[in-house]
Design an enzyme around this catalytic site. Structure first.
Site, PDB file in Angstrom:
ATOM      1  CE  LYS A  48       7.128  -7.807  11.072  1.00 36.06           C
ATOM      2  NZ  LYS A  48       6.307  -8.395  10.089  1.00 36.06           N
ATOM      3  CG  ASN A  72      -1.806  -9.961   5.933  1.00 39.96           C
ATOM      4  OD1 ASN A  72      -1.494 -10.155   7.101  1.00 39.96           O
ATOM      5  ND2 ASN A  72      -2.355  -8.823   5.508  1.00 39.96           N
ATOM      6  CG  ASN A 102       2.016  -0.077  12.623  1.00 43.25           C
ATOM      7  OD1 ASN A 102       1.645  -0.856  13.491  1.00 43.25           O
ATOM      8  ND2 ASN A 102       1.202   0.393  11.692  1.00 43.25           N
ATOM      9  CB  CYS A 133      -4.209  -5.855  13.333  1.00 41.68           C
ATOM     10  SG  CYS A 133      -3.620  -7.403  12.624  1.00 41.68           S
ATOM     11  CB  THR A 197      -6.380  -5.773   5.345  1.00 45.66           C
ATOM     12  OG1 THR A 197      -6.319  -6.143   6.722  1.00 45.66           O
ATOM     13  CG2 THR A 197      -4.981  -5.585   4.793  1.00 45.66           C
ATOM     14  CB  THR A 274      -0.417  -5.504  -1.750  1.00 41.97           C
ATOM     15  OG1 THR A 274      -1.082  -5.698  -0.501  1.00 41.97           O
ATOM     16  CG2 THR A 274      -0.524  -6.775  -2.561  1.00 41.97           C
TER      17      THR A 274
HETATM   18  C1  LIG Z   1       1.587  -9.101   4.491  1.00 42.47           C
HETATM   19  C2  LIG Z   1       0.967  -7.890   5.127  1.00 42.47           C
HETATM   20  C3  LIG Z   1       1.310  -7.563   6.442  1.00 42.47           C
HETATM   21  C4  LIG Z   1       0.749  -6.440   7.041  1.00 42.47           C
HETATM   22  N1  LIG Z   1       1.123  -6.134   8.322  1.00 42.47           N
HETATM   23  C5  LIG Z   1       0.652  -4.995   8.908  1.00 42.47           C
HETATM   24  C6  LIG Z   1       1.124  -4.607  10.193  1.00 42.47           C
HETATM   25  O1  LIG Z   1       1.975  -5.252  10.817  1.00 42.47           O
HETATM   26  N2  LIG Z   1       0.587  -3.465  10.729  1.00 42.47           N
HETATM   27  C7  LIG Z   1      -0.327  -2.688  10.065  1.00 42.47           C
HETATM   28  O2  LIG Z   1      -0.757  -1.651  10.596  1.00 42.47           O
HETATM   29  N3  LIG Z   1      -0.763  -3.031   8.821  1.00 42.47           N
HETATM   30  C8  LIG Z   1      -0.290  -4.149   8.237  1.00 42.47           C
HETATM   31  N4  LIG Z   1      -0.708  -4.487   6.965  1.00 42.47           N
HETATM   32  C9  LIG Z   1      -1.696  -3.632   6.268  1.00 42.47           C
HETATM   33  C10 LIG Z   1      -1.004  -2.657   5.311  1.00 42.47           C
HETATM   34  O3  LIG Z   1      -0.146  -1.772   5.992  1.00 42.47           O
HETATM   35  C11 LIG Z   1      -2.033  -1.851   4.501  1.00 42.47           C
HETATM   36  O4  LIG Z   1      -2.879  -1.148   5.385  1.00 42.47           O
HETATM   37  C12 LIG Z   1      -2.919  -2.715   3.591  1.00 42.47           C
HETATM   38  O5  LIG Z   1      -2.186  -3.807   3.081  1.00 42.47           O
HETATM   39  C13 LIG Z   1      -3.513  -1.913   2.422  1.00 42.47           C
HETATM   40  O6  LIG Z   1      -2.515  -1.376   1.575  1.00 42.47           O
HETATM   41  P1  LIG Z   1      -2.008  -2.147   0.223  1.00 42.47           P
HETATM   42  O7  LIG Z   1      -3.234  -2.529  -0.551  1.00 42.47           O
HETATM   43  O8  LIG Z   1      -1.115  -1.160  -0.485  1.00 42.47           O
HETATM   44  O9  LIG Z   1      -1.236  -3.348   0.685  1.00 42.47           O
HETATM   45  C14 LIG Z   1      -0.166  -5.621   6.335  1.00 42.47           C
HETATM   46  C15 LIG Z   1      -0.504  -5.949   5.009  1.00 42.47           C
HETATM   47  C16 LIG Z   1       0.055  -7.057   4.405  1.00 42.47           C
HETATM   48  C17 LIG Z   1      -0.308  -7.373   2.982  1.00 42.47           C
END
Ligand SMILES: Cc1cc2nc3c(=O)[nH]c(=O)nc-3n(C[C@H](O)[C@H](O)[C@H](O)COP(=O)(O)O)c2cc1C
Length: 314
Positions: A48, A72, A102, A133, A197, A274
């Site tokens: 994270k 989120n 990260n 972010c 996201t 996710t």
């Molecule tokens: C609960 C949650 C926390 C996340 N925290 C971070 C983070 O700390 N740093 C980051 O670069 N991306 C973070 N992301 C983004 C994910 O790494 C990823 O880019 C995004 O969720 C798309 O991938 P997925 O659809 O497989 O989840 C987070 C996503 C979720 C759902």
């Protein structure tokens, strides 16, 4: 037959056992997942986001499920650099897969401070720069939407991270993602990850308020997969093919077929986020299923699929 199948990939000079990594923020610092799967089954582990100082993150509620994914607004909650080094790094050091930290911050100096402190740690293969972010007020996405700032922060961190691999994580919240991708390449990025996201909102019709205390959050999961595939393919065609920079594709991956789709679009490796909330051990299953796919599709070298999407007749 299975023995002849090679699912390893070369990612920015690192030999990964397979292309499947965790997505930042969805799998903690690694030990959280250890009860659910053999972490050594992964190709890579991405932590994270780590910031210089510990962060509590945003007020709750900060996650909400949607029809095909989740929102989120965690707000980069993390233990901070010093506790990360003392408590989390020793666990990561015991892992076989390549470990990427990260990194997030509110100023360029913050990003540089974290990478500089960790640059000499043997346990770390590289860094992923979170300049995308959507859930923090200062820094975060604002760096990632401006090509000038993307180049500047990438160059500063590249100078601080020694010989470690630097992945720059791109936001989809731009008109032309190839412009920010090009800027990261110019700044010295070794790889690009996409996508983070998409900013979104869910409203509670009884209270007439947004469900998340932060009002908005980042949409992830299967809902975003076709858009992420499109963006990976765009950056592959417009930036990666010419410069050779490898892409780490993510957004809604749940199974081996999704991984193959991202690779055909142009990804060298992928991250799963996710889906781990629904099935915490899914990454190990996806790796096993990738082997089955190769056997069934008579693919002997998985990495041959990168960018192998049929091109339109010109
Ligand atoms: C609960 C949650 C926390 C996340 N925290 C971070 C983070 O700390 N740093 C980051 O670069 N991306 C973070 N992301 C983004 C994910 O790494 C990823 O880019 C995004 O969720 C798309 O991938 P997925 O659809 O497989 O989840 C987070 C996503 C979720 C759902």
């Amino acid at each position: 037959m299975t023995d002849n199948i090679d699912i390893s990939v070369d990612f920015a000079g690192l030999k990964l056992a397979n292309p499947v990594m965790t997505a930042s923020g969805t799998c903690g610092y690694a030990d959280e997942l250890a009860d659910f799967m053999d972490l050594d089954a992964l190709g890579g582990f991405i932590t994270k986001s780590i910031t210089v100082k510990p962060r509590k993150g945003n007020p709750t509620p900060r996650i909400v499920e949607t029809d095909a994914g989740m929102l989120n607004a965690i707000g980069l909650a993390n233990v901070g650099l010093e506790r990360f080094v003392a408590e989390k790094l020793p666990v990561l050091a015991r892992m076989k897969p390549a470990v990427f930290v990260n990194v997030a911050g509110t100023t360029i100096d913050d990003y540089v401070a974290v990478t500089q402190r960790l640059a000499s740690e043997q346990a770390i293969a590289g860094f992923e720069l979170n300049i995308s972010c959507p859930n923090v007020k200062k820094g975060g996405i604002s760096f990632g939407t401006d090509p000038v700032q993307v180049e500047e922060i990438t160059r500063a961190v590249k100078n601080a991270c020694g010989r470690k691999v630097l992945i720059v994580k791109l936001t989809p919240a731009v008109t032309d993602i190839s412009a920010t991708a090009h800027a990261a390449v110019k700044g010295g990025a070794d790889a690009l990850s996409l996508v983070n996201t998409f900013t979104a909102m869910v409203i509670d019709i009884e209270t007439r308020r947004p469900v998340l205390a932060n009002r908005t959050g980042g949409l992830s999961g299967p809902a975003i997969k076709p858009i992420a595939i499109y963006l990976v393919n765009k950056v592959y065609n417009e930036v990666a093919r010419e410069t050779g920079i490898p892409l780490l594709g993510l957004g809604g991956i749940r199974n081996a077929a999704d991984v193959v789709e991202f690779m055909l679009a142009g990804a060298t490796a992928v991250s799963v986020g996710t889906a781990s909330f629904v099935e915490p051990g899914c990454t190990a299953r996806i790796v096993a299923d990738l082997r089955d796919y190769c056997q069934r599709a008579k693919v002997t070298k998985l990495s041959d699929l990168t960018g192998a999407l049929e091109r339109p007749a010109s």
